[in-house]
Design an enzyme around this catalytic site. Structure first.
Site, mmCIF file in Angstrom:
data_model
loop_
_atom_site.group_PDB
_atom_site.id
_atom_site.type_symbol
_atom_site.label_atom_id
_atom_site.label_comp_id
_atom_site.label_asym_id
_atom_site.label_seq_id
_atom_site.Cartn_x
_atom_site.Cartn_y
_atom_site.Cartn_z
ATOM 1 N N ASN A 142 -10.375 -0.860 -0.722
ATOM 2 C CA ASN A 142 -8.935 -0.786 -0.515
ATOM 3 C C ASN A 142 -8.259 -1.380 -1.750
ATOM 4 O O ASN A 142 -8.313 -2.584 -1.978
ATOM 5 C CB ASN A 142 -8.559 -1.572 0.744
ATOM 6 N N HIS B 126 -3.141 6.478 2.378
ATOM 7 C CA HIS B 126 -3.632 5.223 1.810
ATOM 8 C C HIS B 126 -5.050 4.981 2.322
ATOM 9 O O HIS B 126 -5.306 5.022 3.528
ATOM 10 C CB HIS B 126 -2.701 4.077 2.224
ATOM 11 N N CYS C 274 0.805 -1.227 0.000
ATOM 12 C CA CYS C 274 0.000 0.000 0.000
ATOM 13 C C CYS C 274 0.837 1.275 0.000
ATOM 14 O O CYS C 274 0.304 2.365 -0.226
ATOM 15 C CB CYS C 274 -0.952 -0.013 1.192
#
Length: 326
Positions: A281, A251, A114
């Site tokens: 996500n 993120h 990420c």
């Protein structure tokens, strides 16, 4: 004459298939209300069976071209951040190099999960300011649906697929990059992993090979304690006061997590740009997707200060304080 790096274009792409929270009610024991309350996610995009990370990357670059009418024929490096490449080798970046016909371009993939996109941006800045490269494509792209266990109610609701791309170019007088940080806490890597060749980490047997496994509580605890320190360090290095920061782009892992990080960092949550509401996500793609969304909504203006903070599997982190130069 000193070389600087400037962001000159951006683009994004998400697959057409939508998977909403109600769809998960038919798969695992959950509900739309439960998912929204705990994550902030409403829906996510899912790649087609024959659609892979390289396809998403390429389409994000085409969108970048369409948005800004830029010439990519002289791109001399491609950096693709992903943890879900089509193959172990060749790299996704090599596929992009071939698709674009860039015979003289370097190509490499990076895996910082990420944090990958901010790592990629900072590497591009280093290559350009050192004089080694002039024009670099940086892409964050993932097809996490292909490594998600849809019987695991704790993780399957989180992940989606998507891609975002930036063009970074040499400039003499209008740099985008102000300050950056890198780091990792590898001892906590067991909190978020996707095992393949090895099923053991630090002497512990890993679960569910081939799929993403996450200890949500462990990652949450690490992020809310670590990210505020990263924010403070990066702003200090860049000599930017908190009140002069226009946008915080973390993120997009979990809306509740971002709210807690913003509160601990004294950042108004209205300044936090997120993409997870309708994309989930998407790991390395969340930050460019968040920026693309804000650009299309006319939120980000030229000369705005943005603080990008990627964090996740590794456990890795990377930040980039930039001035928006588009």
């Amino acid at each position: 004459m000193k070389s600087y790096a400037k962001i000159t274009a951006q683009g994004a792409y998400v697959p057409s298939k939508i998977m909403n929270n109600q769809d998960f009610e038919q798969i695992v024991e959950t509900s739309d209300e439960w998912i929204q309350q705990r994550t902030g996610i409403i829906e996510r995009r899912i790649a087609a069976e024959d659609e892979y990370t390289s396809d998403l990357s390429y389409k994000a670059i085409l969108n970048l071209q369409d948005n800004y009418n830029v010439d990519l024929s002289d791109v001399d490096m491609i950096i693709n951040a992903t943890l879900t490449p089509d193959f172990k080798t060749p790299s996704v970046a090599s596929y992009i190099q071939a698709q674009l016909g860039l015979e003289h371009s370097g190509a490499l993939d990076i895996n910082a999960a990420c944090a990958g996109f901010t790592y990629g941006l900072n590497i591009a800045n280093g290559l350009i300011t050192s004089g080694q490269n002039k024009k670099i494509l940086v892409i964050g792209s993932e097809t996490l649906s292909k490594v998600t266990d849809y019987t695991d109610r704790n993780t399957c609701i989180l992940f989606g697929d998507g891609a975002g791309a930036f063009l970074v170019e040499y400039t003499e007088d209008e740099p985008s990059f102000i300050a950056s940080t890198f780091g990792s806490d590898g001892a906590k890597g067991k909190h978020l992993y996707c095992s393949e060749l090895s099923t053991e980490m630090f002497g512990e047997q890993l679960e569910n090979p081939g799929h993403v496994v996450q200890n949500g509580r462990g990652v949450y605890k690490w992020a809310v304690s670590s990210v505020p320190k990263i924010i403070e360090e990066t702003l200090h290095k860049g000599q930017i006061q908190l009140e002069d920061l226009d946008w915080f782009v973390p993120h997009s892992a979990n809306a509740r997590m971002i709210e807690s990080i913003s509160e601990r960092s004294n950042i108004n949550n209205d300044k936090a740009l997120m993409s997870l509401g309708y994309y989930g996500n998407t790991s390395s793609a969340t930050i460019p997707l968040s920026i693309n969304k804000a650009v299309t909504e006319n939120k980000i203006k030229k000369d705005d200060h943005l603080l990008l903070v990627g964090f996740g599997g590794g456990l890795t982190y990377s930040s980039s304080l930039i001035k928006w130069t588009i």
